[in-house]
Design a protein around this motif. Sequence first.
Motif, PDB file in Angstrom:
ATOM      1  N   GLU A 129       0.848  -1.193   0.000  1.00  0.00           N
ATOM      2  CA  GLU A 129       0.000   0.000   0.000  1.00  0.00           C
ATOM      3  C   GLU A 129       0.889   1.250   0.000  1.00  0.00           C
ATOM      4  OE1 GLU A 129      -3.690   0.135   2.169  1.00  0.00           O
ATOM      5  OE2 GLU A 129      -3.504  -1.984   2.690  1.00  0.00           O
ATOM      6  N   HIS A 149      -1.780   1.050  -4.767  1.00  0.00           N
ATOM      7  CA  HIS A 149      -3.244   1.115  -4.775  1.00  0.00           C
ATOM      8  C   HIS A 149      -3.639   2.322  -5.628  1.00  0.00           C
ATOM      9  CE1 HIS A 149      -7.363   1.682  -3.379  1.00  0.00           C
ATOM     10  NE2 HIS A 149      -7.303   0.466  -2.839  1.00  0.00           N
ATOM     11  N   TRP A 150      -4.716   2.183  -6.396  1.00  0.00           N
ATOM     12  CA  TRP A 150      -5.080   3.255  -7.323  1.00  0.00           C
ATOM     13  C   TRP A 150      -5.359   4.577  -6.614  1.00  0.00           C
ATOM     14  CZ3 TRP A 150      -9.918   5.408  -6.762  1.00  0.00           C
ATOM     15  CH2 TRP A 150     -10.885   4.661  -6.097  1.00  0.00           C
ATOM     16  N   ARG A 169      -1.159  -4.965 -10.037  1.00  0.00           N
ATOM     17  CA  ARG A 169      -1.566  -4.888  -8.639  1.00  0.00           C
ATOM     18  C   ARG A 169      -0.377  -5.117  -7.713  1.00  0.00           C
ATOM     19  NH1 ARG A 169      -6.994  -8.384  -8.072  1.00  0.00           N
ATOM     20  NH2 ARG A 169      -6.589  -7.908  -5.879  1.00  0.00           N
ATOM     21  N   GLY A 180      -0.422  -2.984  -4.160  1.00  0.00           N
ATOM     22  CA  GLY A 180      -1.530  -2.153  -3.707  1.00  0.00           C
ATOM     23  C   GLY A 180      -2.143  -2.575  -2.399  1.00  0.00           C
ATOM     24  N   ASP A 219      -4.123  -3.183 -12.443  1.00  0.00           N
ATOM     25  CA  ASP A 219      -4.630  -2.342 -11.362  1.00  0.00           C
ATOM     26  C   ASP A 219      -5.760  -1.478 -11.896  1.00  0.00           C
ATOM     27  OD1 ASP A 219      -3.206   0.286  -9.265  1.00  0.00           O
ATOM     28  OD2 ASP A 219      -5.029  -0.872  -9.105  1.00  0.00           O
TER      29      ASP A 219
END
Length: 349
Positions: A129, A149-150, A169, A180, A219
Amino acid sequence: MTSPDTPEWLYPRPDLPPVLSPAQADVTVNLWLLPKFSMLTLYCLLEPLRVANRFGRALFAWRLYSSDGEPVVASNGVRVDVEAALNQAPIYDNLFVVASYEPEAAAGAAQWAVLRQVAAHGGLLAGLETGAFILARAGLMEGYEVALHWESRPAFIEEFPMLALSEARYRFDRQRLTGGGGASSLDLMMAFIEREQGANLVAAISRQLVHSRPAAMPDAGRNGSVDERGRFVLTAEPAPGDFRPRSVRRAEAIMEANLAQPLPIPEICRRVGQSQRQLNRLFQRYAGETAKGRYLSLRLDRAYQILADSRASVTQAGLAAGFLQPAHFSRAYRARFGESPSTTAGRGR
């Protein structure tokens, strides 16, 4: 390392093995937990290691550390005990940075020194993250691709524009591993185990966890993906469980792609083929606010992400969210979040 053809990977031991000490295991996985980390991420990292130990050998031990040696409270309020303070542990081979909200609040020079120590010894550094922010601030991500993470991408791009972002991802790039977080951490840890012990063991672990490893997991955002500049790109199909009308999804995707330079609502209506009255009616029904109100909310959310996750100034965050007047930005921000932008920025730092 056991041969990939070893039959012991086929059947697990019926009894659960004890928690291993580093002296008993082939590999010890070191995890640095930051306050408000994701418990789901931690579970996804540890469970594959536990299951791996059922296949006849003492393969993995794991140790949890905090910045000060005190227990760490996860984002769900659960208190987790740790082995020791990070800078008191002899860590050289691998270190997983597990962070989520306000990652830098408990990270400083002493912890960065440990990260650089691992890098100097050729060890693996992993950032889960917002853990990638800590690795980047320590100067340890130059020349490596970063998976995030987006939600964290805008803040990362704002602070580290020269670093390459991956749309995966998770990304295993030589001695750097980033991801993420959340459920994708399970696949990330599988990749780590595969490097250490081979693909057959990973296949056995997957069977035990009733988990299928996809060949590729891009992602994706809510209704699309993010390009190399962090811009939202609309896809034709809705995300699973998104039953909103296509015009609402398309309008929100256009808003997401134009946060720094907001478009007039009539222009968005033209692009989605709806009158402003009809689009407002649909947004009120499915989002609980008008199209203009939803656009403002998305812009403020972007500013919040940048302030909470990066070292960007309040002015920079406002501009990145399309606010040219600081006073207007501050008023709107306080109305949405109940605090000033500078308060959010100070807490994040």
